[in-house]
Design a protein around this motif. Sequence first.
Motif, mmCIF file in Angstrom:
data_model
loop_
_atom_site.group_PDB
_atom_site.id
_atom_site.type_symbol
_atom_site.label_atom_id
_atom_site.label_comp_id
_atom_site.label_asym_id
_atom_site.label_seq_id
_atom_site.Cartn_x
_atom_site.Cartn_y
_atom_site.Cartn_z
ATOM 1 N N ALA A 53 0.842 -1.315 -0.428
ATOM 2 C CA ALA A 53 0.095 0.469 -0.231
ATOM 3 C C ALA A 53 1.079 0.831 0.154
ATOM 4 O O ALA A 53 0.449 2.518 -1.028
ATOM 5 C CB ALA A 53 -0.839 0.008 1.277
ATOM 6 N N VAL A 54 1.792 1.385 0.857
ATOM 7 C CA VAL A 54 2.985 2.658 1.598
ATOM 8 C C VAL A 54 3.718 2.700 -0.139
ATOM 9 O O VAL A 54 2.782 4.713 -0.745
ATOM 10 C CB VAL A 54 3.823 2.478 2.101
ATOM 11 C CG1 VAL A 54 4.577 3.578 1.473
ATOM 12 C CG2 VAL A 54 3.313 2.539 3.236
ATOM 13 N N LEU A 57 0.042 3.677 -2.799
ATOM 14 C CA LEU A 57 -0.024 5.025 -2.668
ATOM 15 C C LEU A 57 0.630 6.214 -3.276
ATOM 16 O O LEU A 57 0.420 6.897 -3.746
ATOM 17 C CB LEU A 57 -0.336 5.251 -0.884
ATOM 18 C CG LEU A 57 -1.452 5.332 -0.190
ATOM 19 C CD1 LEU A 57 -1.254 5.105 1.845
ATOM 20 C CD2 LEU A 57 -2.849 5.850 -0.512
ATOM 21 N N THR A 61 -1.124 8.900 -5.129
ATOM 22 C CA THR A 61 -1.300 10.105 -4.777
ATOM 23 C C THR A 61 0.325 11.174 -4.345
ATOM 24 O O THR A 61 0.082 12.075 -3.862
ATOM 25 C CB THR A 61 -1.673 9.953 -3.446
ATOM 26 O OG1 THR A 61 -0.944 9.432 -2.306
ATOM 27 C CG2 THR A 61 -3.431 9.377 -3.292
ATOM 28 N N ALA A 65 1.565 10.322 0.929
ATOM 29 C CA ALA A 65 1.950 8.956 1.505
ATOM 30 C C ALA A 65 2.841 8.611 2.412
ATOM 31 O O ALA A 65 2.969 7.575 3.281
ATOM 32 C CB ALA A 65 1.961 8.276 0.552
ATOM 33 N N GLN A 218 0.278 15.432 -9.311
ATOM 34 C CA GLN A 218 0.866 14.314 -7.667
ATOM 35 C C GLN A 218 2.545 14.613 -7.911
ATOM 36 O O GLN A 218 2.671 14.149 -7.605
ATOM 37 C CB GLN A 218 -0.179 12.870 -7.391
ATOM 38 C CG GLN A 218 -1.383 13.037 -7.832
ATOM 39 C CD GLN A 218 -2.423 13.181 -7.201
ATOM 40 O OE1 GLN A 218 -1.822 13.880 -5.863
ATOM 41 N NE2 GLN A 218 -3.624 13.626 -6.747
ATOM 42 N N GLY A 296 -4.053 1.263 -6.479
ATOM 43 C CA GLY A 296 -2.957 1.832 -6.711
ATOM 44 C C GLY A 296 -1.671 0.660 -5.793
ATOM 45 O O GLY A 296 -0.789 0.509 -6.434
ATOM 46 N N GLU A 297 -2.322 -0.626 -5.080
ATOM 47 C CA GLU A 297 -1.670 -1.216 -4.893
ATOM 48 C C GLU A 297 -1.358 -2.546 -5.516
ATOM 49 O O GLU A 297 -0.591 -3.018 -5.184
ATOM 50 C CB GLU A 297 -3.092 -2.275 -3.759
ATOM 51 C CG GLU A 297 -4.258 -3.203 -4.363
ATOM 52 C CD GLU A 297 -4.722 -2.445 -4.857
ATOM 53 O OE1 GLU A 297 -6.442 -3.075 -5.216
ATOM 54 O OE2 GLU A 297 -5.076 -0.765 -4.669
ATOM 55 N N GLN A 382 -11.552 -0.820 -2.273
ATOM 56 C CA GLN A 382 -12.017 0.367 -1.309
ATOM 57 C C GLN A 382 -12.578 0.056 -0.146
ATOM 58 O O GLN A 382 -12.660 1.470 0.958
ATOM 59 C CB GLN A 382 -12.061 1.078 -2.484
ATOM 60 C CG GLN A 382 -12.508 2.538 -2.334
ATOM 61 C CD GLN A 382 -11.269 3.212 -1.434
ATOM 62 O OE1 GLN A 382 -9.880 3.226 -2.650
ATOM 63 N NE2 GLN A 382 -11.357 3.806 -0.175
#
Length: 502
Positions: A53-54, A57, A61, A65, A218, A296-297, A382
Amino acid sequence: MVVGVALLAGVRRPSHDELPHPARWALGGRGLGTTATCLLLGGTVYTSYTYIAVPGLIFGTGGLALYALVYTMMLSPLIMIMLPRLRDVAARHGLVTVADYVRARHDSHPLALATALTGILATMPYLGLQVVGLTAVLQAMGLTPTGVAGCAVLTLLFLLFALFTHPGGLRACARVSFAKAGLIGTAVIVLLALVLHRLGPPGEVFTLAALRSKATGQPFGVPMQGFSAYATLAVGSALAQLMYPQVLVVAMASRSKHTLRAATTYLPAWSMTLGLWAFLGVAALAAGVQTQAGHGELAVPTLIGQLAPDWLAGLLFGAIAVAGLLPAVLMAMSMAMLFVRNVYVEYLNPTATPKHEVRAARGPVLVIMAGAVAFALLMKPQDAVNLHLLGGVWILQLLPAVALSLFTRFFHRRALFLGWATGMVAGTALLGLGRFSSVVDVGIGSLHAPVYVAVTALALNLAVAAVLTPVLEALKVPRGTDVTADGAAWERRGSKYAFVVE
């Protein structure tokens, strides 16, 4: 194959000269050494979803993140301040769960029940996210998670891991944590070597990623207008992480407070590893990885599929799988023990023996793991993230009754309960009204700033508890007996609302 090797690391013949006891099964007999505590604590906080996830992100984004790296760096000093105290109190009075501590400290059945149920409800979405992390891996491997093959693989992985580790409890998980640390460290080194070989040195990777990121609007930096959101997300997430039952279980299982402090000094190494994984999100941008909008994952698993040959990609995906399965089992064990000790025994079977408690907790571990798989597969990713966000808001509301009570007896037990209820209702309402945005606009007059929802709810929680405490004192409402004030072992008594199930 990788998962099988990790499982074999946790296999050990059980000792037949030990009687089953919750402190042995759930806490490893409170005998974890420095290395085991460090690896298990890091293996619990840094999950497969964290490693996916990090960077995901960052890929989707930008720089905002990076609050995840900040909050993980904040964990070490916070753990050193709070958890050694909790560990000593738990060992001195024979406490096994955080709800046990709340009962002993505040002499309040409702507050202890609220603590147990909050821990269970907040941890279930967190466990579900481990499944979401594995579904991302399966998708990169060409398997549809909701299809028959994907569903079968997920279910088999989780149930096998639970079956291999849960008879030995925390001790088996501690042995597996050595395998996880080695696999994650090796995986990130291999991935970095592939990135540098295919995309060039880090400077070129960042330059190329910045060009691609500029087109999406972004930035890698944190905009000044979002600084309050960034800061409160980091602080709130760090405090919330300390309240999750699986983290508290590992802390209470350490051999001594000195062991726990020594283990905590090495936790920044895990954060450094996470920073390297975060760089993979930048590399995914530079490599032009394409994912579905809002997914994004999938960035890192897709990057692995692009850079690594099939045989190596399979080994890397196996390492990520182990990174999620270990904390998943720990979460399931901690939830099962909260339910058995603080709900089932407290209200349904007050005469249960320690042996019965262990047997009663082993079954729910498998049920919880199976439920997590169903939970994640039946929901959109989500939606699972949104529920985890809600869980973070809920778990932070335990901070006054657990963390602050380690340092002060100012708060009245009924004020803490009403503060908890206020924070739960307010946090849930703010998330719902804000359509699950992690921040809410807080302001006085012309001054406004975005603030993490959980921190806003916690502020209301503390305000209610602080205002009501002197009122209850003036009305001479009894505080209850603080068993932790002396050195005697805690003698658990069933709730007056309990009834015995024959």
